[in-house]
Design a protein around this motif. Structure first.
Motif, short mmCIF file in Angstrom:
data_model
loop_
_atom_site.label_atom_id
_atom_site.label_comp_id
_atom_site.label_asym_id
_atom_site.label_seq_id
_atom_site.Cartn_x
_atom_site.Cartn_y
_atom_site.Cartn_z
N GLY A 96 1.01 -1.15 0.02
CA GLY A 96 -0.04 0.14 -0.06
C GLY A 96 0.88 1.27 -0.13
N GLY A 156 1.70 3.26 2.41
CA GLY A 156 2.80 3.27 3.36
C GLY A 156 4.19 2.40 3.26
N GLU A 164 3.78 -8.22 -1.33
CA GLU A 164 2.59 -8.07 -1.48
C GLU A 164 1.63 -9.03 -1.70
OE1 GLU A 164 0.51 -5.19 -0.62
OE2 GLU A 164 -1.04 -6.63 -1.44
N LYS A 165 0.74 -9.32 -1.10
CA LYS A 165 -0.25 -10.47 -1.12
C LYS A 165 -1.08 -10.32 -2.61
CE LYS A 165 -3.74 -12.41 1.67
NZ LYS A 165 -4.61 -12.35 2.89
N GLY A 189 -2.93 -1.06 -2.20
CA GLY A 189 -3.71 -1.53 -1.12
C GLY A 189 -5.10 -0.74 -1.23
N LEU A 190 -5.79 -0.09 -0.06
CA LEU A 190 -6.81 0.46 -0.23
C LEU A 190 -6.62 1.53 -1.01
CD1 LEU A 190 -7.67 0.88 3.67
CD2 LEU A 190 -8.92 -0.59 1.92
N HIS A 221 -10.04 9.45 -3.03
CA HIS A 221 -8.90 9.67 -2.16
C HIS A 221 -8.35 10.86 -2.68
CE1 HIS A 221 -9.03 5.39 -0.86
NE2 HIS A 221 -7.97 5.86 -0.20
N ARG A 222 -8.44 12.06 -1.68
CA ARG A 222 -7.87 13.25 -1.96
C ARG A 222 -6.52 13.10 -1.19
NH1 ARG A 222 -9.60 17.98 2.07
NH2 ARG A 222 -10.04 16.62 3.69
N VAL A 263 2.62 -12.88 3.15
CA VAL A 263 3.55 -13.34 4.26
C VAL A 263 2.71 -14.11 5.18
CG1 VAL A 263 4.90 -12.49 6.12
CG2 VAL A 263 4.79 -10.91 3.93
N GLY A 288 1.69 2.61 8.58
CA GLY A 288 0.60 2.77 7.94
C GLY A 288 -0.80 2.70 8.75
N ARG A 289 -1.89 2.15 8.16
CA ARG A 289 -3.23 2.48 8.60
C ARG A 289 -3.51 1.10 9.59
NH1 ARG A 289 -8.27 5.42 6.71
NH2 ARG A 289 -9.88 4.00 6.49
N ASN A 302 -5.29 6.31 9.91
CA ASN A 302 -4.47 7.21 9.22
C ASN A 302 -4.85 7.25 8.00
OD1 ASN A 302 -2.54 7.66 11.20
ND2 ASN A 302 -1.23 5.89 10.68
N ASN A 303 -5.06 8.69 7.45
CA ASN A 303 -5.00 8.69 5.71
C ASN A 303 -3.85 8.55 5.20
OD1 ASN A 303 -7.70 9.20 5.37
ND2 ASN A 303 -7.77 11.32 6.01
N THR A 304 -3.80 8.51 3.88
CA THR A 304 -2.54 8.34 2.93
C THR A 304 -1.40 9.22 3.64
OG1 THR A 304 -3.76 7.89 1.14
CG2 THR A 304 -1.64 8.08 0.74
N SER A 361 -0.02 7.43 6.65
CA SER A 361 0.43 6.20 6.47
C SER A 361 1.72 6.42 5.97
CB SER A 361 -0.51 5.64 5.43
OG SER A 361 -1.85 5.40 6.03
C1 LIG Z 1 -13.10 4.65 1.64
C2 LIG Z 1 -11.72 5.31 1.73
C3 LIG Z 1 -11.50 6.52 1.62
C4 LIG Z 1 -10.30 6.89 1.73
N1 LIG Z 1 -10.12 8.28 1.51
C5 LIG Z 1 -8.89 8.98 1.70
C6 LIG Z 1 -8.42 10.26 1.19
O1 LIG Z 1 -9.54 10.79 0.66
N2 LIG Z 1 -7.41 10.64 1.37
C7 LIG Z 1 -6.39 9.92 1.92
O2 LIG Z 1 -5.53 10.34 2.35
N3 LIG Z 1 -6.34 8.58 2.26
C8 LIG Z 1 -7.99 8.07 2.38
N4 LIG Z 1 -7.95 6.89 2.58
C9 LIG Z 1 -7.08 6.07 3.47
C10 LIG Z 1 -5.90 5.44 2.60
O3 LIG Z 1 -6.59 4.47 1.89
C11 LIG Z 1 -5.12 4.60 3.69
O4 LIG Z 1 -4.37 5.89 4.35
C12 LIG Z 1 -4.04 3.99 2.94
O5 LIG Z 1 -4.28 3.27 1.87
C13 LIG Z 1 -3.09 3.24 3.97
O6 LIG Z 1 -2.08 2.70 3.47
P1 LIG Z 1 -1.14 1.32 3.94
O7 LIG Z 1 -0.06 1.36 3.21
O8 LIG Z 1 -1.03 1.66 5.33
O9 LIG Z 1 -2.39 0.32 3.99
P2 LIG Z 1 -3.17 -0.46 2.90
O10 LIG Z 1 -3.50 0.38 1.74
O11 LIG Z 1 -4.03 -1.28 3.51
O12 LIG Z 1 -2.08 -1.50 2.25
C14 LIG Z 1 -1.76 -2.58 3.04
C15 LIG Z 1 -1.24 -3.71 2.02
O13 LIG Z 1 -0.70 -4.88 2.58
C16 LIG Z 1 -1.09 -5.90 1.98
N5 LIG Z 1 -1.24 -7.21 2.90
C17 LIG Z 1 -2.10 -7.55 3.71
N6 LIG Z 1 -1.76 -8.72 4.10
C18 LIG Z 1 -0.58 -9.04 3.74
C19 LIG Z 1 0.11 -10.47 3.73
N7 LIG Z 1 -0.06 -11.45 4.58
N8 LIG Z 1 1.18 -10.26 2.97
C20 LIG Z 1 1.65 -9.29 1.98
N9 LIG Z 1 0.76 -8.18 1.82
C21 LIG Z 1 -0.19 -8.17 2.80
C22 LIG Z 1 -2.49 -5.60 1.39
O14 LIG Z 1 -2.84 -6.35 0.51
C23 LIG Z 1 -2.32 -3.97 1.04
O15 LIG Z 1 -1.90 -4.09 -0.30
C24 LIG Z 1 -9.30 6.32 2.37
C25 LIG Z 1 -9.62 4.90 2.85
C26 LIG Z 1 -10.90 4.36 2.59
C27 LIG Z 1 -11.10 3.01 2.88
#
Ligand SMILES: Cc1cc2nc3c(=O)[nH]c(=O)nc-3n(C[C@H](O)[C@H](O)[C@H](O)COP(=O)(O)OP(=O)(O)OC[C@H]3O[C@@H](n4cnc5c(N)ncnc54)[C@H](O)[C@@H]3O)c2cc1C
Length: 511
Positions: free
Chosen positions: A37, A39, A58-59, A65-66, A86-87, A264, A455-456, A463-465, A468
């Motif tokens: 994702g 993060g 990455e799975k 990710g999100l 996502h802004r 993982v 991350g989140r 956490n937003n992006t 994260s």
């Molecule tokens: C509806 C919605 C709207 C949003 N709007 C905004 C916005 O407007 N602005 C903003 O800044 N943020 C927004 N966000 C938040 C943003 O999506 C997150 O903050 C960001 O994606 C988090 O990043 P991350 O890398 O922490 O986690 P994630 O994006 O969740 O990535 C985690 C990754 O880990 C992977 N994973 C999980 N398990 C395993 C495993 N066992 N092995 C390997 N990989 C694995 C997942 O597949 C995923 O790709 C929004 C979120 C949602 C749900």
């Protein structure tokens, strides 16, 4: 028994490595990043820029990710979607610079026009106080001001700790505005009454905001210029997922690897260090050794896949943390525009979804041409509940019905197609009492000296992006010799949608 081949892979005694666990070992200084994702990608991006070896696991079969990109090729051309719009917004200049560097020539500035729909009326979102009071009419507005005043006086006389989300909203806005603008929407998002949710979410999202500050900011000039992050935001013209895709390009261009479809399954520890992970990819398992580990995979999962298993109190704590899922229904429309909103929040309880956005209003490149638009409609739900249990066809049909019958936004002949994306575990839920189990898991993770969580869901923090990637950035910097406390991220004191700067800003200076 195993043999180690020249490339570090192992085969078992039968010479059969199709199902056996092979070992890839110990490239000097290697950092394994779990999850691609924003993060995890940010960590690997920063390490790659510093010419450090990093391997992202990455799975899913895609990055982001999100915040991943979703694309639908149709006979009319390509439609693009985010999982809920996502802004990009942050008050942190370093993060803004990083976003700009990554997005480069794909950067767009978007005007934000968002509204709440409630009881057949519309009001601006985030709440602009004059507009909100006008929408509810003079009688309710007077009551809102009066009961807010009473709340403040009572709080001064007998201060009670703010525990629940309900306490926090009433403390900031008074009971009337809470019931009108926050209660229904929060209960839709969390699926629980606000008195069962922790007040932390409110203080994290709207610290420094209250009816008093809102009124003050509307009528009294403040010290320092207030830069609103509300009215405009940055966005990649091809959808937010481009941010992740471009970071991924940057990682690969600098010679590091991102393995997709590589989940993982085990995190192996020895003493107070993580020594390896086991991943599963294409039906094979592989043990990968490294010097440092960064995890953005769900914190609860991380605890469960530790080998040897952590103390039972850590596993029990992992069972206590809960999440909310999101489902998006994506409609492809033969229509020029539905509304000019960036987001429309729908509070009415009889409408099952909570919010939608129209990607074309964010970037014209999200649709194949002027004659087309699309909607991304968000449903908040939990595993097994009535919404999660609906079939994709039912969800698309329900969405169309609401948009035609309740909101009057579209007609059936304008719908070209519809499809559903289910994103489980999208929202870490701050249910009252979540802090203790979270502390227990984090204390265990902290005891492992070469593992950082980011991350989140990786940190179980809403956490937003920006936050994260900030944790991802700081985790990478820690490996480059700096010393940052990742727990400090997303704890600043000012309301996150405004920024006060000491001197006037020239037009465009903040861009
Ligand atoms: C509806 C919605 C709207 C949003 N709007 C905004 C916005 O407007 N602005 C903003 O800044 N943020 C927004 N966000 C938040 C943003 O999506 C997150 O903050 C960001 O994606 C988090 O990043 P991350 O890398 O922490 O986690 P994630 O994006 O969740 O990535 C985690 C990754 O880990 C992977 N994973 C999980 N398990 C395993 C495993 N066992 N092995 C390997 N990989 C694995 C997942 O597949 C995923 O790709 C929004 C979120 C949602 C749900």
């Amino acid at each position: 028994m195993t043999d180690v081949s020249r490339n570090g892979h192992q085969t078992n005694e039968h010479g059969n490595d199709a199902k056996a666990t092979t070992t890839t070992g110990g490239q000097a200084g290697l950092t394994v990043v779990m999850g691609a994702g924003p993060g995890g990608l940010c960590s690997a991006y920063v390490l790659s820029q510093a010419a450090r070896p990093a391997l992202v696991l990455e799975k899913a079969p895609f990055v982001g990710g999100l915040a991943r990109p979703i694309r639908r090729q149709t006979e009319y051309g390509e439609f693009k979607f985010d999982i809920g719009g996502h802004r990009w917004f942050t008050k942190n200049d370093e993060l803004n610079a990083l976003f700009r560097e990554v997005i480069a020539d794909e950067l767009l500035w978007v005007n934000r026009v968002s509204r709440i729909y409630f009881d057949g009326k519309y009001v601006d979102y985030p709440l602009k106080i004059s507009n909100a009071l006008k929408a509810v009419g003079p009688v309710v507005a007077a009551r809102a001001m009066a009961d807010y005043g009473r709340t403040r006086v009572a709080a001064k006389a007998r201060p009670n700790p703010v525990v629940s989300m309900e306490d926090a909203y009433i403390d900031q806005f008074g009971p009337t505005l809470y019931r009108l603008f926050f209660q229904r929407s929060s209960e839709k998002v969390w699926g629980l009454p606000c008195d069962r949710m922790s007040g932390d979410w409110v203080s994290q999202r709207s610290k420094g905001m209250s009816l008093v500050t809102a009124v003050k900011d509307a009528v009294v000039p403040t010290k320092g210029k207030v830069v609103s992050l509300i009215d405009e935001f940055m966005y990649p013209r091809g959808g937010f997922g481009r941010f992740s895709e471009r970071m991924a390009d940057g990682i690969r261009e600098r010679g590091n690897e991102i393995r997709l479809g590589a989940g993982v399954e085990k995190v192996h520890r020895e003493g107070n260090r993580v020594v390896a992970v086991t991943v599963s990819q294409d039906g094979k398992t592989e043990r990968i050794e490294a010097e440092n580990f960064i995890s953005s995979i769900p914190l609860t999962l991380l605890a469960r896949i530790m080998d040897p298993a952590p103390p039972s109190k850590v596993l029990e704590a992992a069972e206590k943390l809960t999440v909310r899922n999101i489902i998006t229904v994506n409609l492809l429309l033969h229509k020029r525009q539905v509304t000019n909103d960036t987001w429309l929040y729908v509070h009415d309880r009889n409408i099952l979804f909570g919010r939608f956005h129209e990607p074309k209003n964010w970037s014209p490149e999200m649709v194949p041409g002027d004659d087309y638009t699309s909607l991304v409609v968000e449903y908040f739900c939990s595993f097994g509940d009535a919404i999660w249990s609906m079939s994709d066809e039912q969800l698309v049909e329900k969405t169309i019905e609401h948009l035609i019958q309740d909101l009057g936004f579209i007609s059936r002949d304008e719908v070209l197609d519809g499809f559903v994306i289910r994103a489980p575990r999208a929202y870490p839920a701050y249910v009252i009492g979540y802090e203790k189990p979270l502390e227990t898991i984090k204390a265990f993770v902290d005891s492992l000296e070469n593992l950082q969580i980011i991350g989140r869901y990786g940190t179980f923090r809403y956490n937003n992006t920006d936050h994260s990637i900030e944790t991802g950035l700081l985790a990478a910097k820690n490996l480059l010799g700096e010393h940052h406390n990742l727990d400090q991220v997303n704890t600043d004191k000012e309301y996150h949608e405004i920024k006060r700067v000491p001197q006037p800003v020239g037009s465009g200076a903040e861009r």
